[in-house]
Each structure stands twice: as C-alpha cells, then as structure tokens.
Design an enzyme around this catalytic site. Structure first.
Site, PDB file in Angstrom:
ATOM      1  N   HIS A 181      -1.132  43.446 -45.228  1.00  0.00           N
ATOM      2  CA  HIS A 181      -2.585  43.572 -45.214  1.00  0.00           C
ATOM      3  C   HIS A 181      -3.159  43.622 -46.629  1.00  0.00           C
ATOM      4  O   HIS A 181      -4.292  43.188 -46.852  1.00  0.00           O
ATOM      5  CB  HIS A 181      -2.991  44.810 -44.415  1.00  0.00           C
ATOM      6  CG  HIS A 181      -2.934  44.605 -42.942  1.00  0.00           C
ATOM      7  ND1 HIS A 181      -4.054  44.518 -42.138  1.00  0.00           N
ATOM      8  CD2 HIS A 181      -1.875  44.430 -42.108  1.00  0.00           C
ATOM      9  CE1 HIS A 181      -3.693  44.313 -40.889  1.00  0.00           C
ATOM     10  NE2 HIS A 181      -2.377  44.259 -40.845  1.00  0.00           N
ATOM     11  N   TRP A 227       9.010  33.124 -40.282  1.00  0.00           N
ATOM     12  CA  TRP A 227       9.950  33.978 -41.015  1.00  0.00           C
ATOM     13  C   TRP A 227       9.327  35.335 -41.330  1.00  0.00           C
ATOM     14  O   TRP A 227       9.987  36.368 -41.204  1.00  0.00           O
ATOM     15  CB  TRP A 227      10.379  33.302 -42.313  1.00  0.00           C
ATOM     16  CG  TRP A 227      11.019  31.960 -42.139  1.00  0.00           C
ATOM     17  CD1 TRP A 227      11.563  31.444 -40.988  1.00  0.00           C
ATOM     18  CD2 TRP A 227      11.173  30.947 -43.126  1.00  0.00           C
ATOM     19  NE1 TRP A 227      12.043  30.181 -41.209  1.00  0.00           N
ATOM     20  CE2 TRP A 227      11.828  29.841 -42.509  1.00  0.00           C
ATOM     21  CE3 TRP A 227      10.845  30.850 -44.478  1.00  0.00           C
ATOM     22  CZ2 TRP A 227      12.151  28.672 -43.202  1.00  0.00           C
ATOM     23  CZ3 TRP A 227      11.157  29.684 -45.171  1.00  0.00           C
ATOM     24  CH2 TRP A 227      11.806  28.613 -44.541  1.00  0.00           C
TER      25      TRP A 227
END
Length: 360
Positions: free
Chosen positions: A76, A193
């Site tokens: 974030h 991934w």
C-alpha cells in the site's frame, strides 16, 4: 499468443530473475556493537530494530496478524507511484502522511498497522520508507516456506502524501488492475507473483462480521495453497458481498477476494496462476523478485545499501500441496486453456472449517 506478447513475457520473466539474482549476499566482514556480523557496517543500525520488531510487533517471531498487516503495508505504501500521476513509491508516506492516506478507500484497515509501526519509527534511527519495507521483509522471514526478501537501506524521507486512487481494490476489474500495475511497471505475470503474499494473509474489513478470515487454509505458512484454493469453484455472494470485492469460497471459514477469483480465471493470468500450484521454488523465487522490485519503486537502487544479510533465513516449509479435505480434482475450475491442473492428492481430512487468524 503473438510473438510480441511472448517476447514481453520472456522479458518480464528475465528482468525479475535478474533482479533477485543480482542481490547476492556479500561476504560478511563488519562486526556490530551487539556482536552481529554483516557485510556493511551501515547495516548495524538494523539489528536493534530487528530485535524490537520481533519482540514487540511480531510476538516473538510469529507469522501472525501483524506480519500479515506489515506485508500488506509494504504494498500500500510502494504502489503509490505513477509516472503520470505522481507519488513517491516506497518512501514511507503512508506513515509520514498517514492523514490523509489511511482514509483513502483502498486503504481501509491499514490504520491499525500504521499506528502500530509509528512508535518504532519514533525510537529508532530509520526512515519511514525503510521501516515499512524492513518490517515487511522481516515479518515474512517468520513464515515457514517463505523466501528471504532482499532489503536495501537508505530511503530518504517522503516529501508528500501519495495521490488517491493508485492502490488497486478487490472489486476492480482485471483490466483495471493490470492497467494500474502496468502503469507502475509490473507485467501481468508479476502481478500473479506478487499475489503470492495472499498465502499469508487474512481480511478484517472485507466483511466486518468475520474479522481475521484467511485467504487460504494455511495463513501462517508460505505455500501454494492460495493458488490451489482460489481455483476451486466459488460463486459471488448475493447483494452486498460482491460490493465489497468478496466471492464465496467453498471452504468454510475462508474468504476469497473477487480480484483473486477473476485473476485466477482470466486468460491473461490464469496459466501463470496455475503454474504456481505445487511449485515452491518458483513461488519463492518470483515473490522475492517482485518484492524487491516493489520495494524500490520511486527509489534509485544505486543510492541504497544492500542489507539483505540482516534478514533472517525463514523456517523450512511445513506440509505439502494438497486439495482440501473432501475435495476432488473435479472441484477445480479449470481456467488455463493450454495446461491441465496438476494432479495433487486431497488432505485425508476430516473436513473442518478454516479457523480465523487471531488478533495480536
């Protein structure tokens, strides 16, 4: 697949592998005040922070709620970066400018880990950007099966808050997610991934009535169960559930994000998603590569110090890939058009609900 798209895929894979392979741990040669040995004396500042975080944030070295949230915070903070819209990337702005960033809609729930990390920032000689990425890499090292995440020291202080709207949300379309991540420099395979992080993750705010609900059945083990269980058949909740980016999981006690459900089934990502099933070397290698790349967003690696050898080696994997108890191969919703789902045995049981991740 066209030649151009195939070339792009090969380039993305090669770039990621080069990134993680470039982080070779140099021979240790500096002895710190506490007796620890590291490659660069500048990294000695990290050992007191490591001990403080392990004891006072990660409950003595557990792979629990605070590890999950610290790993989430690395993303974030770092994804607040765009060549066209601005943002400093992995600069710690989420701590330095927590108001307004914790109030962005996509950042729902990060206020708790932001406030939990601020005291460590106040009592140690480390920048906010370094603390966020160091705590994430350190926390992951507590999880059996995880790779050792590279860490570079020396991020300067954040200059401003990230622009709003740069963090993908679970109810975004696959196209929107891939476009946003592409704008930050990530190929579609790298998005898959990076989502290996959800193997040690849980949701507190997707559905407020069931906090601590994990995304797979082994939220304290870094394994491939997340990639297996997202491919089991599931349907959207009626009514408000879908509005929160939530998809019904066939496993009691488990939650599935709409974005994960769709990425596992989209033609652009489904085969890469399936390739992670029962392939721990690939999961570990690719996750370490994309975590390194993410942690350097907005930074110049040449200006930073490689302190990767400070991160402990994670415990070995416990268990092996399996279908959940009571499930069979036909419960898998095949999405990859070119390769069949791997044949894996089911857990012999009994069939039980997945327990919630306890709060710290």
């Amino acid at each position: 697949m066209t030649f151009a798209s195939l070339s792009a895929l090969v380039f993305a894979l090669g770039a990621a592998l080069q990134a993680v392979n470039a982080v070779t741990l140099p021979q240790k040669r500096a002895t710190c005040a506490g007796g620890q040995v590291t490659a660069n004396a500048a990294c000695c500042v990290l050992f007191p922070i490591l001990e403080d975080l392990q004891q006072n944030l990660f409950d003595g070295g557990e792979c629990g709620e605070e590890v999950h949230e610290s790993l989430r915070l690395t993303f974030h903070d770092a994804i607040g970066f765009s060549p066209t819209k601005g943002g400093g990337g992995a600069d710690g702005s989420v701590l330095t400018f927590s108001d307004p960033e914790v109030n962005f809609p996509a950042n729902l729930g990060i206020d708790e880990i932001v406030e939990a990390q601020k005291p460590f920032l106040a009592r140690h000689n480390i920048s906010a950007g370094d603390l966020v990425q160091f705590a994430g890499a350190l926390g992951v090292s507590n999880c059996p099966g995880a790779p050792r995440i590279p860490f570079f020291l020396g991020r300067p202080p954040a200059k401003a808050a990230s622009p709003i709207g740069l963090v993908p949300e679970p109810f975004d379309t696959v196209t929107d997610i891939l476009d946003r991540m592409g704008d930050a420099g990530f190929a579609a395979v790298e998005v898959v991934w990076l989502l290996s992080s959800h193997t040690i993750a849980a949701a507190d705010h997707v559905d407020e009535s069931i906090p601590g609900t994990p995304f797979d059945s082994t939220p304290s083990i870094f394994d491939s169960q997340f990639f297996i269980e997202t491919q089991l058949r599931g349907t959207s909740f009626p009514g408000s559930g879908g509005n929160h980016g939530e998809v019904e999981s066939p496993l009691a006690g488990e939650i599935r994000l709409q974005s994960d459900h769709l990425l596992a089934r989209d033609s652009r990502t489904s085969c890469e998603w399936q390739s992670m099933v029962d392939n721990m070397p690939k999961i570990q290698n690719r996750f370490a590569a994309t975590m390194l790349k993410m942690s350097l967003l907005g930074q110049n690696q040449a200006d930073l110090i490689d302190c990767s050898d400070v991160i402990p080696t994670p415990p070995a994997l416990v268990g092996k890939a399996h279908l959940p108890a009571g499930k069979v191969q036909s419960d898998v919703e095949q999405a990859c058009a070119t390769t069949p789902f791997p044949a894996i045995a089911a857990d012999p049981g009994p069939v039980t609900a997945v327990p919630p991740v306890p709060p710290s």
